[in-house]
Design an enzyme around this catalytic site. Structure first.
Site, PDB file in Angstrom:
ATOM      1  CG  HIS A  34      41.218  39.203  41.223  1.00 14.10           C
ATOM      2  ND1 HIS A  34      42.262  38.973  42.081  1.00 14.10           N
ATOM      3  CD2 HIS A  34      40.993  40.539  41.246  1.00 14.10           C
ATOM      4  CE1 HIS A  34      42.650  40.126  42.617  1.00 14.10           C
ATOM      5  NE2 HIS A  34      41.899  41.098  42.127  1.00 14.10           N
ATOM      6  CG  ASP A  36      46.022  36.200  36.103  1.00 17.60           C
ATOM      7  OD1 ASP A  36      45.461  36.190  37.223  1.00 17.60           O
ATOM      8  OD2 ASP A  36      47.064  36.862  35.879  1.00 17.60           O
ATOM      9  CB  ALA A 128      49.493  53.332  39.658  1.00 17.02           C
ATOM     10  CB  SER A 131      51.757  45.595  34.874  1.00 22.31           C
ATOM     11  OG  SER A 131      50.745  44.746  35.200  1.00 22.31           O
ATOM     12  CB  SER A 132      55.422  49.741  37.450  1.00 21.23           C
ATOM     13  OG  SER A 132      54.987  49.509  38.766  1.00 21.23           O
ATOM     14  CD  GLU A 165      55.179  39.995  40.777  1.00 19.98           C
ATOM     15  OE1 GLU A 165      55.804  40.421  39.800  1.00 19.98           O
ATOM     16  OE2 GLU A 165      54.424  40.691  41.457  1.00 19.98           O
ATOM     17  CG  ASP A 177      49.941  41.786  35.625  1.00 18.52           C
ATOM     18  OD1 ASP A 177      48.827  41.795  35.081  1.00 18.52           O
ATOM     19  OD2 ASP A 177      50.116  41.965  36.841  1.00 18.52           O
ATOM     20  CE1 TYR A 226      46.251  39.174  42.273  1.00 20.07           C
ATOM     21  CE2 TYR A 226      47.808  37.575  43.139  1.00 20.07           C
ATOM     22  CZ  TYR A 226      47.107  38.116  42.081  1.00 20.07           C
ATOM     23  OH  TYR A 226      47.251  37.563  40.827  1.00 20.07           O
TER      24      TYR A 226
HETATM   25  C1  GLA Z   1      47.584  41.479  39.396  1.00 20.39           C
HETATM   26  C2  GLA Z   1      48.287  40.165  39.061  1.00 20.39           C
HETATM   27  C3  GLA Z   1      47.680  39.502  37.834  1.00 20.39           C
HETATM   28  C4  GLA Z   1      46.160  39.377  37.967  1.00 20.39           C
HETATM   29  C5  GLA Z   1      45.550  40.715  38.400  1.00 20.39           C
HETATM   30  C6  GLA Z   1      44.089  40.593  38.711  1.00 20.39           C
HETATM   31  O1  GLA Z   1      47.807  42.412  38.376  1.00 20.39           O
HETATM   32  O2  GLA Z   1      49.658  40.393  38.838  1.00 20.39           O
HETATM   33  O3  GLA Z   1      48.266  38.237  37.620  1.00 20.39           O
HETATM   34  O4  GLA Z   1      45.807  38.349  38.823  1.00 20.39           O
HETATM   35  O5  GLA Z   1      46.190  41.252  39.535  1.00 20.39           O
HETATM   36  O6  GLA Z   1      43.379  40.254  37.579  1.00 20.39           O
END
Ligand code: GLA
Length: 396
Positions: A34, A36, A128, A131-132, A165, A177, A226
């Site tokens: 959290h 980026d 999960a 980052s799929s 996204e 990601d 988020y």
């Molecule tokens: C998800 C988001 C990322 C990042 C993480 C938390 O994976 O896609 O950009 O913020 O959460 O670190």
């Protein structure tokens, strides 16, 4: 029965006249959660769990995509992407929103785009926190780039996928990601500065494996929570900017400076901001520790990072907390923490190669005893980023 056919072979057998094969990995984040979207530094790793895509261009302006693992197919008109419906006016299934998002953002930026037929298969667990979604986005972006013959730097592709996204899917994610999926290096972690976009691969010691533990806890609230955390970070920045106009993001404030101001802001917002400011500091220390092979220190930083996500940022859950604390009691584990956005999903564990099997068995057993849920563990290594292959078997 467990399939022994690789996802690469699956997509090729489904679309033997594909022009192109594209593969993109998932990612775990070793530390830097959290941060980026606060312009901080992160340390993700692309993993050897990947999605595969076989793809060819078609004359009709359509995306004809089938997701082999889900046994679902969809046809989407390139001229009706805004509506998020298929050609029969049904709402798009979740997985297909990602290729649609990429086509949508490319169209918005006037890139030429032919229709495609594609088949997807994967050994990367979906939904999960690995980052799929970024893997699917990046794979389709590379497919479109190759089939339409325009060129783009990888960092720009990552940014384009992030925009897709943010604006089409509606998740205000940062760049980590998509960056990791496109820039992965086998056997290396990626130290990435999301402000300057500079990055450096750091070797992971050969005797260490990345064990991913999938809690099986669905991340239902993930999207709204988020976006809410992002909003809270923006609020802190505007409060802090009243005292120091140079503060444009939480990256701009050092820990001593933050300590000076923290009592002046709302206590909940101060907790969120403290996580971000301290986590950025931890990532910088973690990079140095990994470079020096100081795994003990790295493990301490990962643990502190998890506690901060649990107590200050409040994105953990009992399942992830249990997995992390249990991991630290098991032989061979040097570091463990939740990875990704949290609210369920996976933990990442840095485990000595010789101990991985016992580690997985013990973690699975303890988890089952506590929550009556089967834990899935995956022993992974750092892998290369997304790439394409021409289909040599294609008969013209
Ligand atoms: C998800 C988001 C990322 C990042 C993480 C938390 O994976 O896609 O950009 O913020 O959460 O670190």
């Amino acid at each position: 029965m467990v399939s022994t056919i690789s996802p690469r072979d699956v997509v090729l057998s489904e679309l033997p006249d594909a022009e192109l094969l594209v593969t993109a990995p998932g990612r775990v984040n070793l530390i830097g959660e959290h941060v980026d979207y606060n312009q901080g530094v992160v340390m993700p790793v692309a993993i050897n769990k990947r999605i595969w895509l076989a793809v060819k261009s078609i004359p009709e302006p359509l995306l004809k995509i089938s997701a082999r693992d889900l046994e679902e197919s969809v046809e989407i008109s390139l001229n009706d992407l805004d509506a998020k419906i298929d050609i029969h006016s049904n709402p798009l299934p979740l997985w297909s929103l990602y290729p649609a998002a990429i086509a949508w953002v490319l169209r918005a930026q006037a890139y030429p785009l032919k229709g495609i037929q594609a088949v997807i298969a994967s050994d990367l667990p979906m939904c999960a926190g690995l980052s799929s979604s970024a893997a699917i986005e990046c794979a389709f972006a590379l497919a479109f780039q190759n089939l339409n013959g325009w060129s783009m730097e990888r960092m720009q592709i990552a940014q384009l996928c992030q925009q897709a996204e943010n604006h089409y899917i509606g998740v205000d994610c940062g760049l980590m990601d998509q960056f990791a999926v496109l820039h992965g290096v086998a056997r290396f972690a990626l130290y990435f500065d999301t402000l300057t976009l500079e990055w450096q691969p750091i070797p992971i010691p050969a005797e260490m494996m990345l064990v991913i533990a999938n809690s099986g806890k669905k991340r239902e609230l993930a999207r709204s929570a988020y976006n809410q955390r992002q909003q809270e970070c923006r609020q802190v920045v505007s409060e802090l900017a009243k005292y120091d106009p140079n503060v444009r993001s939480l990256r701009d404030i050092s820990l001593p400076e933050f300590n000076q101001y923290s009592s002046l802001i709302d206590p909940l917002l101060a907790k969120r901001a403290r996580h971000v400011v301290e986590e950025i500091d931890r990532v910088q220390q973690a990079a140095v520790s990994l470079m020096k092979d100081d795994l003990v220190r790295l493990g301490e930083l990962m643990r502190a990072g998890h506690h901060s996500l649990r107590d200050l940022y409040e994105v953990s859950c009992p399942e992830l907390n249990f997995l992390v604390e249990t991991a630290y009691t098991l032989a061979g584990c040097v570091g463990a923490r939740l990875t990704g956005a949290g609210f369920g999903g996976c933990t990442v564990n840095l485990v000595h190669k010789s101990k991985t099997q016992a580690f997985c068995e013990q973690l699975e057993e303890s988890y089952k005893k506590k929550f009556s849920i089967e834990l899935k563990t995956y022993v992974c290594q750092a892998d290369r980023g997304a790439y394409t292959e021409k289909n040599k078997k294609k008969i013209d």
